[in-house]
Design a protein around this motif. Structure first.
Motif, PDB file in Angstrom:
ATOM      1  N   THR A 140     -16.046 -30.037   5.509  1.00 58.88           N
ATOM      2  CA  THR A 140     -14.729 -30.596   4.961  1.00 58.88           C
ATOM      3  C   THR A 140     -15.019 -30.293   3.487  1.00 58.88           C
ATOM      4  O   THR A 140     -16.251 -29.774   2.845  1.00 58.88           O
ATOM      5  CB  THR A 140     -15.410 -31.931   5.237  1.00 58.88           C
TER       6      THR A 140
ATOM      7  N   ASN B 217     -13.330 -34.769  -2.041  1.00 57.22           N
ATOM      8  CA  ASN B 217     -11.394 -34.808  -2.638  1.00 57.22           C
ATOM      9  C   ASN B 217     -11.817 -35.262  -3.970  1.00 57.22           C
ATOM     10  O   ASN B 217     -12.307 -36.309  -4.673  1.00 57.22           O
ATOM     11  CB  ASN B 217     -11.224 -36.424  -2.139  1.00 57.22           C
TER      12      ASN B 217
ATOM     13  N   ASN C 254      -7.823 -36.732   1.647  1.00 56.29           N
ATOM     14  CA  ASN C 254      -8.174 -35.209   1.941  1.00 56.29           C
ATOM     15  C   ASN C 254      -8.273 -34.864   3.109  1.00 56.29           C
ATOM     16  O   ASN C 254      -8.508 -35.033   4.464  1.00 56.29           O
ATOM     17  CB  ASN C 254      -9.380 -35.558   1.749  1.00 56.29           C
TER      18      ASN C 254
ATOM     19  N   HIS D 110      -8.527 -31.916   3.673  1.00 58.96           N
ATOM     20  CA  HIS D 110      -9.235 -30.419   3.621  1.00 58.96           C
ATOM     21  C   HIS D 110     -10.457 -31.919   5.052  1.00 58.96           C
ATOM     22  O   HIS D 110     -11.509 -30.623   4.848  1.00 58.96           O
ATOM     23  CB  HIS D 110     -10.211 -30.113   2.627  1.00 58.96           C
ATOM     24  N   SER D 111     -10.596 -32.717   5.307  1.00 59.83           N
ATOM     25  CA  SER D 111     -11.464 -33.236   5.872  1.00 59.83           C
ATOM     26  C   SER D 111     -11.080 -33.583   6.822  1.00 59.83           C
ATOM     27  O   SER D 111     -10.360 -34.384   7.144  1.00 59.83           O
ATOM     28  CB  SER D 111     -11.693 -34.412   5.348  1.00 59.83           C
ATOM     29  N   PRO D 112     -11.701 -33.350   8.055  1.00 58.79           N
ATOM     30  CA  PRO D 112     -11.094 -33.690   9.844  1.00 58.79           C
ATOM     31  C   PRO D 112     -11.158 -35.421   9.646  1.00 58.79           C
ATOM     32  O   PRO D 112     -10.656 -35.306  10.629  1.00 58.79           O
ATOM     33  CB  PRO D 112     -12.520 -33.345  10.549  1.00 58.79           C
ATOM     34  N   LEU D 113     -11.977 -35.658   8.678  1.00 55.77           N
ATOM     35  CA  LEU D 113     -11.838 -37.681   9.112  1.00 55.77           C
ATOM     36  C   LEU D 113     -10.671 -37.942   8.639  1.00 55.77           C
ATOM     37  O   LEU D 113      -9.898 -38.936   9.557  1.00 55.77           O
ATOM     38  CB  LEU D 113     -12.445 -37.869   7.447  1.00 55.77           C
TER      39      LEU D 113
END
Lengths: 267, 267
Positions: free
Chosen positions: A133, A136, B136, B138-141
């Motif tokens: 990750t 942000n 974001n 780029h985040s798996p969240l």
């Protein structure tokens, strides 16, 4: 253990958080992690100022004045006889009906917990650059200590899985932001450099002190800059740890350096 | 109101969340919001599959098997006589010592709350594009329903402040991702289009159904694409709302359109 919860000191196993608290359901809150040394909370003014900044960003009311907050912190220290250790102040939006859009609750939740902890051993850290990750930098949350921490948790788990003691997070642009719960300083050409807050670095309380004492500079740092660093270290309120390797490549000669030693004097 | 908490049905004012629960302190958890219609939870298989995906991403153990989870959901429906309404399932890492890096707790916290709610009125939405924060990608969240929701809360507050009923979030690259708690579909050249999950869109349960029924396509959408849309709508588990304006510019003729009406039949 005794905790402070909404105006009262209570035994931890009697302290009750409401299941509808937006801190629990939505990560809608702030926190501060505060070192205790000599039975006193350290750098409280800086911590409470940052809490105030975060409260401004997410429009959260702080239910106590600064002096009352300091008193509550000290009460938790005394109640648990913490000579050296850590306080954790958590402030959430409080209980509310379901949903992001529900009306603002009447009463925020203010919780302070504490524990004894040895803060003197700050072991050298081999780290990895998180691939799971990223920070942000487009979110104001990168500049405040919110309880929506799951990205940091993902990076910490990746570090542990890869046999490292911490992870450095890149931002969306691919530049270095910080470690999972600490700021990054690198020493290049003899000077300490740290990523700017605009790149997704938390405005750390210890970062500010180190920055001033070392006359450090802020600039955007890419992963490639690590190879030109003679040393590096990670700072947070609990201390300063040498960063000795990243992705198995040593920083400098792989040992803690003189600027790190200088920084550690200010703790 | 009666809630389900860790294996038991209890009165909500007796349900106790531990103050050290990582769901509260670190946003370390998952949730599902599930519609109730005709006294039954809707689309439970899809919700539980997504919960499982999220648990895999953040390495969280689900303490009940699927059938037991469904039974617990139904128990909350019956205990509160919910004919039409909403269930909220929250699963957190559970109580643990302070810190991102603390050992994985022995016992996660599983909480199910429910309330009656009218799901039929899904009013047209004028929205804004959030300027406060971004998704974001780029985040798996961004691909799971975690309880670290504060970015969505910031966007919702901005929308309310600007007199709108929802906010669209851009991702770091400046493309459309989704609304604060709903997926976005736009109709361009007669076909329904929605941003891909890789652009920061939540893989919504209703999104999947709408996608299939309308034979929609996924592609990257920028804000400029809104001006070529003949209509648009927002989907989540609770229903489908026409999106009639963004930043005060009408979508199409500013009225709910025929594709939106078609989509709403599947709810």
């Amino acid at each position: 253990m005794t905790v402070y919860l909404n105006g009262r000191l209570v035994a931890d196993d009697e302290a009750r958080i409401d299941p509808t608290d937006r801190g629990l359901t939505l990560g809608d809150g702030l926190f501060e992690t505060i070192a205790v040394r000599g039975r006193r909370a350290a750098r409280t003014d800086a911590h409470l100022a940052r809490l105030g900044d975060g409260a401004e960003v997410i429009r959260l009311a702080i239910p106590l004045a600064g002096d009352e907050l300091k008193e509550a912190l000290q009460d938790v220290i005394e109640a648990n006889a913490i000579d050296e250790g850590v306080l954790r102040l958590t402030l959430t939006r409080g209980p509310a009906p379901r949903g992001l859009w529900s009306p603002v609750p009447a009463q925020p939740t203010l919780l302070i917990t504490g524990a004894c902890q040895d803060l003197t051993s700050q072991e050298p850290v081999p780290a990895v650059i998180a691939t799971t990750t990223r920070r942000n930098e487009h979110s104001p949350l990168s500049g405040i200590k919110s309880t929506s921490c799951l990205d940091g948790i993902l990076a910490a788990r990746e570090a542990a899985k890869r046999g490292a003691n911490d992870a450095l997070l890149l931002n969306g642009a691919g530049n270095l932001a910080e470690a999972t719960a600490a700021n990054l300083f690198v020493v290049i050409d003899g000077g300490a450099v740290t990523p700017p807050v605009d790149d997704g670095a938390m405005p750390g309380v210890m970062r500010a002190d180190v920055f001033r004492v070392l006359s450090a500079t802020e600039r955007t740092l890419g992963p490639a800059d690590l190879s030109s660093a003679s040393e590096a270290f990670l700072t947070n309120s609990l201390g300063i740890r040498p960063l000795t390797a990243v992705d198995r490549e040593p920083i400098g000669d792989g040992n803690p350096g003189p600027v790190t030693a200088e920084a550690r004097k200010i703790v």
